[in-house]
Design a protein around this motif. Structure first.
Motif, PDB file in Angstrom:
ATOM      1  N   GLY A  78       0.817  -1.212   0.000  1.00  0.00           N
ATOM      2  CA  GLY A  78       0.000   0.000   0.000  1.00  0.00           C
ATOM      3  C   GLY A  78       0.850   1.261   0.000  1.00  0.00           C
ATOM      4  N   ILE A  79       1.966   1.221   0.736  1.00  0.00           N
ATOM      5  CA  ILE A  79       2.869   2.373   0.742  1.00  0.00           C
ATOM      6  C   ILE A  79       3.509   2.546  -0.632  1.00  0.00           C
ATOM      7  CG2 ILE A  79       4.984   3.325   1.744  1.00  0.00           C
ATOM      8  CD1 ILE A  79       4.260   1.787   4.327  1.00  0.00           C
ATOM      9  N   VAL A  80       3.885   1.440  -1.260  1.00  0.00           N
ATOM     10  CA  VAL A  80       4.459   1.503  -2.605  1.00  0.00           C
ATOM     11  C   VAL A  80       3.448   2.108  -3.581  1.00  0.00           C
ATOM     12  CG1 VAL A  80       5.300   0.113  -4.556  1.00  0.00           C
ATOM     13  CG2 VAL A  80       6.090  -0.382  -2.235  1.00  0.00           C
ATOM     14  N   CYS A  81       2.188   1.707  -3.472  1.00  0.00           N
ATOM     15  CA  CYS A  81       1.139   2.279  -4.329  1.00  0.00           C
ATOM     16  C   CYS A  81       1.067   3.795  -4.148  1.00  0.00           C
ATOM     17  CB  CYS A  81      -0.221   1.665  -3.991  1.00  0.00           C
ATOM     18  SG  CYS A  81      -0.417  -0.071  -4.441  1.00  0.00           S
ATOM     19  N   ASP A  82       1.120   4.241  -2.903  1.00  0.00           N
ATOM     20  CA  ASP A  82       1.040   5.672  -2.605  1.00  0.00           C
ATOM     21  C   ASP A  82       2.219   6.423  -3.206  1.00  0.00           C
ATOM     22  OD1 ASP A  82      -0.121   7.961  -1.012  1.00  0.00           O
ATOM     23  OD2 ASP A  82       1.871   7.842  -0.085  1.00  0.00           O
ATOM     24  N   ARG A  83       3.422   5.877  -3.029  1.00  0.00           N
ATOM     25  CA  ARG A  83       4.615   6.533  -3.571  1.00  0.00           C
ATOM     26  C   ARG A  83       4.582   6.530  -5.097  1.00  0.00           C
ATOM     27  NH1 ARG A  83       4.394   7.024   1.298  1.00  0.00           N
ATOM     28  NH2 ARG A  83       6.173   6.967   2.731  1.00  0.00           N
ATOM     29  N   ALA A  84       4.120   5.447  -5.691  1.00  0.00           N
ATOM     30  CA  ALA A  84       4.077   5.349  -7.148  1.00  0.00           C
ATOM     31  C   ALA A  84       3.097   6.362  -7.737  1.00  0.00           C
ATOM     32  CB  ALA A  84       3.705   3.932  -7.567  1.00  0.00           C
ATOM     33  N   ARG A  85       1.968   6.550  -7.080  1.00  0.00           N
ATOM     34  CA  ARG A  85       0.993   7.537  -7.562  1.00  0.00           C
ATOM     35  C   ARG A  85       1.583   8.945  -7.490  1.00  0.00           C
ATOM     36  NH1 ARG A  85      -3.084   8.263  -4.482  1.00  0.00           N
ATOM     37  NH2 ARG A  85      -4.392   9.220  -6.085  1.00  0.00           N
ATOM     38  N   ALA A  86       2.401   9.204  -6.460  1.00  0.00           N
ATOM     39  CA  ALA A  86       3.065  10.500  -6.356  1.00  0.00           C
ATOM     40  C   ALA A  86       4.067  10.700  -7.498  1.00  0.00           C
ATOM     41  CB  ALA A  86       3.779  10.618  -5.011  1.00  0.00           C
ATOM     42  N   LEU A  87       4.568   9.617  -8.050  1.00  0.00           N
ATOM     43  CA  LEU A  87       5.472   9.674  -9.202  1.00  0.00           C
ATOM     44  C   LEU A  87       4.705   9.734 -10.517  1.00  0.00           C
ATOM     45  CD1 LEU A  87       8.059   6.980  -8.026  1.00  0.00           C
ATOM     46  CD2 LEU A  87       8.422   9.452  -8.121  1.00  0.00           C
ATOM     47  N   LYS A  88       3.380   9.890 -10.427  1.00  0.00           N
ATOM     48  CA  LYS A  88       2.497   9.993 -11.593  1.00  0.00           C
ATOM     49  C   LYS A  88       2.470   8.700 -12.411  1.00  0.00           C
ATOM     50  CE  LYS A  88       1.896  14.252 -10.385  1.00  0.00           C
ATOM     51  NZ  LYS A  88       0.682  14.616  -9.604  1.00  0.00           N
ATOM     52  N   MET A  89       2.572   7.573 -11.709  1.00  0.00           N
ATOM     53  CA  MET A  89       2.426   6.276 -12.360  1.00  0.00           C
ATOM     54  C   MET A  89       0.976   5.824 -12.237  1.00  0.00           C
ATOM     55  SD  MET A  89       5.858   4.226 -11.090  1.00  0.00           S
ATOM     56  CE  MET A  89       5.891   3.062 -12.466  1.00  0.00           C
ATOM     57  N   LYS A  90       0.519   5.036 -13.198  1.00  0.00           N
ATOM     58  CA  LYS A  90      -0.789   4.383 -13.089  1.00  0.00           C
ATOM     59  C   LYS A  90      -0.567   3.082 -12.339  1.00  0.00           C
ATOM     60  CE  LYS A  90      -4.599   2.357 -15.734  1.00  0.00           C
ATOM     61  NZ  LYS A  90      -5.621   2.954 -14.886  1.00  0.00           N
ATOM     62  N   VAL A  91      -1.369   2.818 -11.317  1.00  0.00           N
ATOM     63  CA  VAL A  91      -1.121   1.672 -10.445  1.00  0.00           C
ATOM     64  C   VAL A  91      -2.239   0.637 -10.567  1.00  0.00           C
ATOM     65  CG1 VAL A  91      -0.651   0.899  -8.095  1.00  0.00           C
ATOM     66  CG2 VAL A  91       0.108   3.167  -8.830  1.00  0.00           C
ATOM     67  N   LEU A  92      -1.839  -0.583 -10.886  1.00  0.00           N
ATOM     68  CA  LEU A  92      -2.739  -1.740 -10.879  1.00  0.00           C
ATOM     69  C   LEU A  92      -2.408  -2.570  -9.646  1.00  0.00           C
ATOM     70  CD1 LEU A  92      -2.256  -2.935 -14.589  1.00  0.00           C
ATOM     71  CD2 LEU A  92      -3.877  -1.228 -13.728  1.00  0.00           C
ATOM     72  N   ALA A  93      -3.407  -3.090  -8.980  1.00  0.00           N
ATOM     73  CA  ALA A  93      -3.163  -3.887  -7.784  1.00  0.00           C
ATOM     74  C   ALA A  93      -3.866  -5.235  -7.892  1.00  0.00           C
ATOM     75  CB  ALA A  93      -3.648  -3.156  -6.544  1.00  0.00           C
ATOM     76  N   TYR A  94      -3.100  -6.292  -7.680  1.00  0.00           N
ATOM     77  CA  TYR A  94      -3.683  -7.631  -7.575  1.00  0.00           C
ATOM     78  C   TYR A  94      -3.546  -8.087  -6.127  1.00  0.00           C
ATOM     79  CZ  TYR A  94      -4.035 -12.680  -7.476  1.00  0.00           C
ATOM     80  OH  TYR A  94      -4.380 -13.959  -7.138  1.00  0.00           O
ATOM     81  N   ASP A  95      -4.669  -8.261  -5.480  1.00  0.00           N
ATOM     82  CA  ASP A  95      -4.690  -8.709  -4.088  1.00  0.00           C
ATOM     83  C   ASP A  95      -6.083  -9.247  -3.805  1.00  0.00           C
ATOM     84  OD1 ASP A  95      -4.856  -8.953  -1.281  1.00  0.00           O
ATOM     85  OD2 ASP A  95      -3.364  -7.381  -0.999  1.00  0.00           O
ATOM     86  N   PRO A  96      -6.226 -10.562  -3.581  1.00  0.00           N
ATOM     87  CA  PRO A  96      -7.554 -11.159  -3.339  1.00  0.00           C
ATOM     88  C   PRO A  96      -8.279 -10.549  -2.152  1.00  0.00           C
ATOM     89  CG  PRO A  96      -5.909 -12.875  -3.731  1.00  0.00           C
ATOM     90  CD  PRO A  96      -5.157 -11.579  -3.577  1.00  0.00           C
ATOM     91  N   PHE A  97      -7.536  -9.911  -1.223  1.00  0.00           N
ATOM     92  CA  PHE A  97      -8.154  -9.365  -0.013  1.00  0.00           C
ATOM     93  C   PHE A  97      -8.421  -7.870  -0.126  1.00  0.00           C
ATOM     94  CE2 PHE A  97      -5.531 -13.012   1.228  1.00  0.00           C
ATOM     95  CZ  PHE A  97      -6.514 -13.830   1.768  1.00  0.00           C
ATOM     96  N   LEU A  98      -8.146  -7.304  -1.275  1.00  0.00           N
ATOM     97  CA  LEU A  98      -8.371  -5.875  -1.485  1.00  0.00           C
ATOM     98  C   LEU A  98      -9.780  -5.659  -2.012  1.00  0.00           C
ATOM     99  CD1 LEU A  98      -7.246  -2.954  -1.624  1.00  0.00           C
ATOM    100  CD2 LEU A  98      -6.513  -3.480  -3.973  1.00  0.00           C
ATOM    101  N   GLY A  99     -10.591  -4.901  -1.270  1.00  0.00           N
ATOM    102  CA  GLY A  99     -11.957  -4.610  -1.705  1.00  0.00           C
ATOM    103  C   GLY A  99     -11.990  -3.461  -2.688  1.00  0.00           C
TER     104      GLY A  99
END
Length: 531
Positions: free
Chosen positions: A156-177
């Motif tokens: 989740g922290i990596v997702c946050d940092r990546a979005r700050a770098l203006k990256m588009k973020v895809l997440a695969y996680d069976p427990f993510l709603g």
């Protein structure tokens, strides 16, 4: 006597001082973890063991740990601990999952930058006096798609940092709603979709049967040509040989790995390949993180040994210090209810059903469940505790079910335990009074009000005159003093029960005399741990 803790790996002096300040008798031997024989010789003297990654807590060590109650790992990974053996022995295993989250996430981002711009190779080339600007053409991160496998704490922290770098973020996680994904600003996708679309892929999942080789040869073949792969999570998540081949073919443009299937890694298929960045498991290796996890494990272990609070345990429900204080009488009641049904049941148990009513329904039910199960299992294994009991129940195929409901009767709250065998169901309910003392309030559907003592006698009979006299006379004749006497019946002339709290165990001779009267259908001595 103060609890004793052994620190067998290098921990900061501040962490050692926390133990001392809390009144723990701490033995700081930072090199003993590397000496398996010495560790196995001395481990029996300690209530707690604080480690990093150098100490290997094997079955042999656990077998020798006759007094050990808790193992604390300063860090996330617990691959160096035989958790199954610890659980069966009733030893809590706890880690510090939050102390190095930022550090590990930052390392993954740093590795992504490094592989995107080929920084290590460019640095080595420049040190050699070369000036190869055209050789090290990199790619920007801005606008690229990052695929994050595992969007938990670190992911989740990596997702946050990546979005700050203006990256588009895809997440695969069976427990993510879906709702959580929206709040994180990421797109929740399945694994195949992530593989097909991501320019960079980073892994942030634990190593399990489900995640082993999650990036297999087949999965790598589904990735976008030119993808770059980062793994700062766990070795074994990626098929390293298959990745090496994909790098050689050019399908994968680069990789950055901090973890490997075999560590320490003196050789690996990824070593010496172009645009592969390797670091020796440095994800948590910052001054701040090392200090944080050391202090955290010292606090957690001290809290458990002194107050019973359980934090970040891998084999036991977490219980805060406040919960431990409030729930203490209810946990004791849960154990007594389990103990009653365990002592009364001779056939193999198929299921344990636990009902929580009223105030207790809002408490930590997982911990209370462990108390019930431990009480039941103690008949077969006196050494069982709240950690090992659920493991034993699972091994025996016992089904555990829990129900909670709003206040439904005269008591502010109560617990009812029903044990199911092939032949019958047996139930008992209890509550905690305002004085903090647990009471039995119902057995077999018959209402009672019984104090719980170390030694008790349970009888069943037809509701006829003479029962009280027979019990009192027989106890008196055999020198058994009755502290408390409780009677109950379903209806006049129907089934009745008696529960005697006595000062010492009822001798076999007294039970035989009761049987000779012909008044009783069941006569059962009971023992409870009320210390």
């Amino acid at each position: 006597m103060a609890p004793k803790v052994l620190i067998s790996d290098k921990l900061s002096e501040a962490a050692v001082q926390i133990f001392r300040d809390r009144g723990i008798d701490v033995d700081f031997q930072p090199d003993v973890g590397k000496d398996k024989e010495k560790l196995s010789q001395i481990i029996g003297n300690y209530d707690g063991l604080a480690i990093r990654s150098a100490t290997k807590v094997t079955q042999k060590i656990i077998d020798a740990a006759t007094n050990l109650r808790v193992i604390g790992r300063a860090g996330i990974g617990t691959d160096n601990i035989d958790k199954e053996a610890a659980s069966k022995k009733g030893i809590i295993v706890m880690n510090t999952p939050f102390g190095n989250m930022i550090t590990t996430a930052e390392h993954a981002i740093a590795m992504m930058f490094a592989v995107a711009r080929q920084i290590p190779e460019a640095s080595a080339s420049t040190h050699d006096g070369k000036w190869e600007k055209s050789k090290f053409m990199g790619v920007e991160l801005t606008g690229k798609t990052l695929g994050v496998i595992g969007a938990g704490n670190i992911g989740g922290i990596v997702c946050d940092r990546a979005r700050a770098l203006k990256m588009k973020v895809l997440a695969y996680d069976p427990f993510l709603g879906e709702e959580k994904a929206k709040k994180m600003g990421v797109e929740k996708v399945d694994l195949d979709d992530l593989l097909a679309r991501a320019d960079f892929i980073t892994l942030h999942v634990p190593f399990t049967d489900q995640t082993a080789n999650i990036l297999s040869a087949d999965a790598l073949a589904k990735t976008k040509k030119g993808v770059r792969i980062i793994n700062c999570a766990r070795g074994g998540l990626v098929d390293e040989k298959a990745l090496a081949e994909a790098l050689k073919s050019g399908h994968v443009a680069g990789a950055a790995f901090d973890v490997f299937a075999k560590e320490p890694a003196s050789e690996n298929p990824l070593f010496h390949l172009p645009n592969v960045v390797c670091t020796p498991h440095l994800g948590a290796a910052t001054t701040e993180a090392q200090e944080n996890v050391a202090l955290q494990v010292a606090e957690q272990m001290s809290n458990y040994l002194l107050t019973g609070a359980v934090e970040n345990a891998l084999n036991m429900p977490s219980v805060t210090a406040e919960e431990a204080r409030v729930m203490g009488p209810w946990v004791r009641l849960a154990g007594h209810l389990g103990s009653f049904t365990g002592q009364m049941t001779d056939e193999p148990i198929r299921a344990i059903n636990i009902l929580y009513d009223g105030v207790v329904a809002g408490m930590n039910l997982e911990a209370l469940n462990c108390g019930v199960i431990a009480g039941i299992m103690k008949k077969a294994n006196p050494d069982v505790n709240m950690v090992s009991a659920p493991v034993i129940a699972k091994e025996r195929g016992i089904q555990i079910s829990t129900t909670n409901q709003d206040k439904s009767g005269a008591f502010d709250g109560y617990i009812k335990v029903t044990v199911v065998t092939a032949k019958r169901e047996r139930s008992i309910a209890g509550t905690v009074f305002s004085d903090g003392k647990p009471r039995f309030i119902q057995i077999k559907g018959i209402n009672i009000d019984a104090e719980i003592g170390a030694h008790m006698l349970y009888t069943t009979n037809e509701d006829v005159p003479g029962i009280i006299g027979a019990l009192g006379q027989t106890m008196g004749d055999n020198g058994v003093n009755i502290a408390n006497f409780t009677l109950g019946r379903a209806q006049a002339g129907g089934e009745a029960i008696a529960l005697l709290y006595v000062d010492e165990p009822v001798p076999a001779e007294a039970r035989a005399k009761l049987a000779e009267t012909g008044l009783f259908t069941q006569i059962k001595p009971l023992a409870f741990d009320v210390a």
